[in-house]
Design a protein around this motif. Structure first.
Motif, mmCIF file in Angstrom:
data_model
loop_
_atom_site.group_PDB
_atom_site.id
_atom_site.type_symbol
_atom_site.label_atom_id
_atom_site.label_comp_id
_atom_site.label_asym_id
_atom_site.label_seq_id
_atom_site.Cartn_x
_atom_site.Cartn_y
_atom_site.Cartn_z
ATOM 1 N N THR A 150 -1.710 -5.552 14.179
ATOM 2 C CA THR A 150 -1.712 -5.867 12.950
ATOM 3 C C THR A 150 -1.259 -4.983 10.992
ATOM 4 O O THR A 150 -1.133 -6.477 10.257
ATOM 5 C CB THR A 150 -3.566 -6.110 12.359
ATOM 6 O OG1 THR A 150 -4.152 -5.349 12.638
ATOM 7 C CG2 THR A 150 -4.112 -7.294 13.261
ATOM 8 N N LEU A 151 -0.866 -4.151 11.848
ATOM 9 C CA LEU A 151 -0.312 -3.663 10.237
ATOM 10 C C LEU A 151 1.062 -4.792 9.695
ATOM 11 O O LEU A 151 0.686 -4.407 8.683
ATOM 12 C CB LEU A 151 0.378 -1.860 10.757
ATOM 13 C CG LEU A 151 0.951 -1.536 9.961
ATOM 14 C CD1 LEU A 151 -0.571 -0.720 8.938
ATOM 15 C CD2 LEU A 151 1.645 -0.279 10.450
ATOM 16 N N PRO A 152 1.847 -4.387 10.534
ATOM 17 C CA PRO A 152 2.423 -5.442 9.500
ATOM 18 C C PRO A 152 2.106 -6.376 8.958
ATOM 19 O O PRO A 152 2.450 -6.991 7.612
ATOM 20 C CB PRO A 152 3.953 -6.050 10.606
ATOM 21 C CG PRO A 152 3.530 -5.287 12.236
ATOM 22 C CD PRO A 152 1.939 -5.107 11.818
ATOM 23 N N VAL A 153 1.392 -7.315 10.261
ATOM 24 C CA VAL A 153 0.834 -8.626 8.050
ATOM 25 C C VAL A 153 0.013 -8.053 7.148
ATOM 26 O O VAL A 153 0.181 -8.919 6.596
ATOM 27 C CB VAL A 153 -0.098 -9.649 9.734
ATOM 28 C CG1 VAL A 153 -0.790 -10.908 8.986
ATOM 29 C CG2 VAL A 153 1.037 -10.209 11.182
ATOM 30 N N ILE A 154 -0.122 -6.910 7.752
ATOM 31 C CA ILE A 154 -1.592 -6.581 6.787
ATOM 32 C C ILE A 154 -0.659 -5.997 5.737
ATOM 33 O O ILE A 154 -0.253 -6.297 4.422
ATOM 34 C CB ILE A 154 -1.561 -5.212 7.106
ATOM 35 C CG1 ILE A 154 -3.237 -5.609 8.029
ATOM 36 C CG2 ILE A 154 -2.770 -4.420 5.802
ATOM 37 C CD1 ILE A 154 -4.297 -5.085 8.642
ATOM 38 N N ILE A 155 0.379 -5.169 5.632
ATOM 39 C CA ILE A 155 1.210 -5.091 4.809
ATOM 40 C C ILE A 155 2.890 -6.041 4.673
ATOM 41 O O ILE A 155 2.872 -5.906 2.774
ATOM 42 C CB ILE A 155 2.234 -3.546 5.824
ATOM 43 C CG1 ILE A 155 1.300 -2.634 5.718
ATOM 44 C CG2 ILE A 155 3.495 -3.501 4.894
ATOM 45 C CD1 ILE A 155 2.758 -1.568 6.660
ATOM 46 N N ARG A 156 2.233 -6.865 5.243
ATOM 47 C CA ARG A 156 3.725 -7.823 4.624
ATOM 48 C C ARG A 156 2.737 -8.875 3.524
ATOM 49 O O ARG A 156 3.295 -9.225 1.892
ATOM 50 C CB ARG A 156 3.857 -9.079 5.342
ATOM 51 C CG ARG A 156 5.483 -9.715 4.287
ATOM 52 C CD ARG A 156 6.459 -10.367 6.059
ATOM 53 N NE ARG A 156 7.121 -11.439 5.840
ATOM 54 C CZ ARG A 156 7.811 -11.373 5.207
ATOM 55 N NH1 ARG A 156 8.579 -9.704 4.968
ATOM 56 N NH2 ARG A 156 8.821 -11.867 4.973
ATOM 57 N N SER A 157 1.715 -8.666 3.190
ATOM 58 C CA SER A 157 0.295 -9.813 2.796
ATOM 59 C C SER A 157 0.104 -8.523 1.256
ATOM 60 O O SER A 157 -0.098 -8.957 0.225
ATOM 61 C CB SER A 157 0.237 -9.986 3.516
ATOM 62 O OG SER A 157 -0.449 -10.788 4.413
ATOM 63 N N TYR A 158 -0.350 -7.298 2.091
ATOM 64 C CA TYR A 158 -1.145 -6.093 0.685
ATOM 65 C C TYR A 158 -0.085 -5.519 -0.074
ATOM 66 O O TYR A 158 -0.555 -4.559 -0.384
ATOM 67 C CB TYR A 158 -2.173 -6.351 0.655
ATOM 68 C CG TYR A 158 -2.573 -6.989 1.450
ATOM 69 C CD1 TYR A 158 -4.336 -8.663 0.856
ATOM 70 C CD2 TYR A 158 -2.886 -7.667 2.826
ATOM 71 C CE1 TYR A 158 -4.456 -8.892 1.214
ATOM 72 C CE2 TYR A 158 -4.432 -9.051 3.657
ATOM 73 C CZ TYR A 158 -4.817 -9.596 2.317
ATOM 74 O OH TYR A 158 -5.496 -10.996 2.813
ATOM 75 N N TYR A 159 1.125 -5.140 1.017
ATOM 76 C CA TYR A 159 1.660 -4.172 0.724
ATOM 77 C C TYR A 159 1.382 -2.558 0.606
ATOM 78 O O TYR A 159 1.728 -1.467 -0.194
ATOM 79 C CB TYR A 159 2.670 -4.267 -0.671
ATOM 80 C CG TYR A 159 2.279 -5.626 -0.794
ATOM 81 C CD1 TYR A 159 3.187 -5.471 -0.454
ATOM 82 C CD2 TYR A 159 2.198 -6.108 -2.215
ATOM 83 C CE1 TYR A 159 3.208 -7.888 -0.501
ATOM 84 C CE2 TYR A 159 2.219 -7.201 -2.503
ATOM 85 C CZ TYR A 159 3.207 -8.616 -1.771
ATOM 86 O OH TYR A 159 2.743 -9.556 -1.819
ATOM 87 N N GLU A 160 0.283 -1.706 1.327
ATOM 88 C CA GLU A 160 -0.614 -1.233 1.218
ATOM 89 C C GLU A 160 -0.872 -1.755 2.872
ATOM 90 O O GLU A 160 -2.142 -2.118 3.165
ATOM 91 C CB GLU A 160 -1.162 -0.516 0.208
ATOM 92 C CG GLU A 160 -2.666 -1.444 -0.532
ATOM 93 C CD GLU A 160 -3.241 -0.902 -1.340
ATOM 94 O OE1 GLU A 160 -3.162 0.161 -1.093
ATOM 95 O OE2 GLU A 160 -3.823 -1.759 -2.148
ATOM 96 N N PHE A 161 -1.817 0.088 3.407
ATOM 97 C CA PHE A 161 -2.560 -0.215 4.521
ATOM 98 C C PHE A 161 -3.276 1.123 3.846
ATOM 99 O O PHE A 161 -3.274 2.272 3.512
ATOM 100 C CB PHE A 161 -1.987 0.035 5.822
ATOM 101 C CG PHE A 161 -1.725 1.115 5.661
ATOM 102 C CD1 PHE A 161 -2.168 2.402 7.081
ATOM 103 C CD2 PHE A 161 -0.460 1.358 5.998
ATOM 104 C CE1 PHE A 161 -0.902 3.159 7.457
ATOM 105 C CE2 PHE A 161 1.021 2.470 5.625
ATOM 106 C CZ PHE A 161 0.293 3.732 6.464
ATOM 107 N N SER A 162 -5.108 1.266 4.917
ATOM 108 C CA SER A 162 -5.361 2.292 5.216
ATOM 109 C C SER A 162 -5.305 2.947 6.175
ATOM 110 O O SER A 162 -5.572 2.799 7.833
ATOM 111 C CB SER A 162 -7.043 2.296 5.214
ATOM 112 O OG SER A 162 -8.061 3.116 5.548
ATOM 113 N N THR A 163 -4.812 4.438 5.724
ATOM 114 C CA THR A 163 -4.896 5.704 7.064
ATOM 115 C C THR A 163 -6.280 5.546 8.389
ATOM 116 O O THR A 163 -5.381 5.958 9.181
ATOM 117 C CB THR A 163 -4.287 6.420 6.790
ATOM 118 O OG1 THR A 163 -3.515 6.641 5.629
ATOM 119 C CG2 THR A 163 -3.739 7.703 7.910
#
Length: 650
Positions: free
Chosen positions: A331-344
């Protein structure tokens, strides 16, 4: 797929519908007269819209409702248009199903004007809403309500009031979101904490909620001897009907509808004595949702929901930690493409939080239903667990590298990432020794690097559309990031809604310098929002130095900006005519001035400062030079400041 022909057929249908959407098919309501209506609304005018109330929500100081089957009347002409969202400045509720007429200024919903900005037009389009109207004159044409939907709406409002009475303010917002799907009671800081922890799915009616409610009710009903030999069939039927009603009750979000469809298929298979096949159920649920609204194919919530349940289905026999890792990676690519950040640390956080969800939902629901003294016995455990979760989120948020702002990756990178991910999973699956397989998992780090590493070259200047105001984001060739002003007198929450999303879109996690040319609100309102978010830990964006004009006479707004800078942990610099900044390109060294960006401060001029101070005349102005490129930043300079700037440029 030959073993699952129905699933394959469903996927083919989804691909076909996706192809149709590229050509604007199937047409939406109001499509035929869309251009005519747009031309009629170019000049704001009072018009009449009639329709049926689909949903009505009341907040403390305002209310809104959605009109469906809307008809626009202009100059004796009538046009069928998409749904209309009508906002009122007073808390008034209209029953679901009544027909009303609204007379006011009708406006289309604007799409994003800057990269990274939330696409409000697309979001409302998914709900069939294409227009808004604020504070119109309302006339009820027909008071005949729809009994079922209206009853659900009244129950929802009643439960919302009971939640407010039964739980503390900070917890009431969470319980309301988790049980009713209503986030209106939740503060922005709590939303930010859950979002930064990668557990914002807790704040929506997700597939997890539906699974817990549905399976819990099914098992409870199966214990009751009401149906004799058909006990399980009766329990399955009742629990399926309950979930369908609950989905309507909570607003029919994508994840909710997906989970309800899959649950109904599962219980239907059991009722008919057939085998339940999860992949087929997933494909059929996706097709049914896409048939109802084809644009969901492009909606991140739809993609994330089906990606998550697909990963859980394929890798359900793996350990919780490995399953969590695979969920994160897929799901990381979808999260980053939508929200531009992620929780480590989202994998670890979810491993802690998800097992607590059944207890929170159970005690939260009992505390809401019972209320008062008896309800307090059950509400206390829910309060304790939610506050414990917030402590956990605060702990992880304070750890180094808790969140990464990485920007929006291109499609090519995403395709490469998924290709490498498939290879990675294939190799780990072929490895039979658990110890060797465990040693492979750290290779997920360079895999993620393919998606998030950004290479920057040269100087970039971005002038943002923020209405009446100024904002410029500068990306230096040496990697530094500079914000010059950021405020608007016409756009509300310009910092949170326009500037910060753009910074994330560009992968800017640190603002090394923030230049505030002067203290007018159309230059500072967004900067204030950013610094407050940094101070309160509501964003992963970091801020380094605040640059202010050197003034002998400093007003209240100036002193407040200094105070906010200190609270945000920033260093404050004061500049005047003759000062300069140099930003060297990486690897250029100090001997290559042509490969450095030079800021030459032209104003303010302390010698020209009068009393009372002319803040526009004494604002920061500077000349930027990078090789053969020159740029002049003038703020709102005028009078003596403009004369001094002109003299220095000559």
């Amino acid at each position: 797929m030959t073993r699952r022909p129905l699933a394959f057929l469903c996927l083919l249908c989804i691909v076909f519908i996706a192809a149709l959407t590229l050509f604007g098919l199937p047409p939406e309501r109001g499509y035929r007269d869309r251009d005519t209506v747009s031309s009629l609304l170019e000049v704001p005018r009072s018009v009449s819209v009639t329709g049926e109330v689909l949903r009505s929500e009341v907040q403390e100081d305002y209310s809104y409702f959605i009109l469906r089957r809307a008809v626009l009347s202009v100059e004796s002409q009538h046009y069928a248009i998409s749904n209309v969202k009508i906002t009122l400045k007073v808390p008034v509720r209209y029953a679901v199903g009544v027909r009303v007429s609204a007379v006011g200024v009708l406006r289309g919903i604007e799409g994003p004007t800057n990269p990274g900005q939330f696409d409000k037009a697309f979001y409302y389009r998914l709900q069939g809403v294409g227009y808004t109207m604020s504070s119109p004159e309302i006339t009820v044409i027909s008071s005949h309500a729809k009994p079922f939907r209206e009853t659900l709406a009244i129950i929802r409002e009643t439960l919302k009031k009971r939640i407010r009475m039964s739980f503390p303010e900070d917890i009431a917002g969470l319980i309301s979101a988790m049980i009713l799907g209503d986030k209106s009671l939740m503060s922005e800081d709590i939303r930010a904490v859950f979002s930064m922890g990668g557990v914002s799915h807790m704040l929506a009616i997700s597939g997890l909620h539906i699974s817990l409610f549905g399976e819990g009710m099914y098992r409870l009903l199966a214990l009751i001897p009401l149906f004799r030999k058909n006990r399980k069939r009766g329990a399955g039927l009742i629990s399926a009907v309950f979930l369908v009603v609950y989905a309507v009750f909570t607003g029919l979000s994508v994840a909710t509808v997906r989970a309800v469809i899959m649950f109904v298929i599962m219980r239907g298979a059991s009722f008919c004595g057939r085998t339940y096949d999860p992949p087929t159920a997933i494909a059929l649920a996706a097709l049914l949702i896409v048939i109802e609204q084809p644009l969901y194919i492009y909606y991140s919530g739809f993609i994330l929901s089906f990606a998550a349940v697909s990963v859980i289905t394929v890798f359900r026999e793996r350990s919780s930690l490995v399953l969590g890792l695979f969920l994160f990676l897929f799901t990381l690519p979808v999260i980053i493409r939508s929200y531009y950040e992620f929780s480590t640390y989202s994998v670890l956080i979810n491993l802690i939080v998800i097992p607590l969800m059944p207890f929170i939902l159970l005690f939260g629901l009992l505390g809401t239903l019972l209320g008062g003294g008896a309800g307090g016995i059950f509400s206390c455990p829910a309060i304790f667990l939610l506050r414990m979760i917030m402590k956990v989120l605060d702990f992880f948020r304070m750890l180094p590298y808790a969140n990464f702002i990485v920007g929006r990756p291109g499609v090519g990178r995403i395709v490469l990432y998924y290709a490498l991910l498939v290879v990675f999973i294939y190799i780990s699956g072929r490895t039979r020794t658990r110890k060797i397989r465990f040693l492979l998992y750290p290779f997920a780090v360079p895999l993620i690097a393919v998606l998030v590493i950004r290479v920057r070259s040269g100087l970039s200047l971005h002038f943002l559309d923020i209405g009446q105001g100024d904002c410029c984001v500068m990306e230096m060739p040496g990697g530094q990031n500079i914000l010059v002003d950021g405020g608007s007198s016409t756009v509300y929450d310009v910092g949170k809604e326009r500037i910060m999303p753009f910074l994330k879109y560009e992968g800017i996690g640190t603002l090394d310098y923030i230049f505030v040319t002067h203290m007018d609100s159309d230059h500072t309102s967004g900067v204030i929002e950013i610094l407050e978010a940094v101070r309160d830990g509501e964003t992963a964006i970091k801020a380094g130095k605040l640059v202010l004009p050197y003034l002998k006479e400093r007003g209240e707004a100036y002193r407040e900006m200094e105070k906010l800078s200190r609270e945000a942990g920033m260093e404050t610099l004061y500049v005047k005519s003759g000062d300069s900044f140099s930003f060297e390109e990486k690897g250029s060294g100090s001997g290559h001035p042509d490969r450095s960006v030079i800021f030459t401060i032209l104003g303010p001029d302390p010698e020209a400062e009068s009393s009372p101070v002319d803040e526009n005349g004494q604002c920061i102005t500077f000349a930027l030079k990078y090789g053969d490129f020159d740029c002049l930043m003038t703020g709102d300079v005028q009078n003596a400041g403009e004369a001094n700037m002109t003299r220095l440029l000559r």
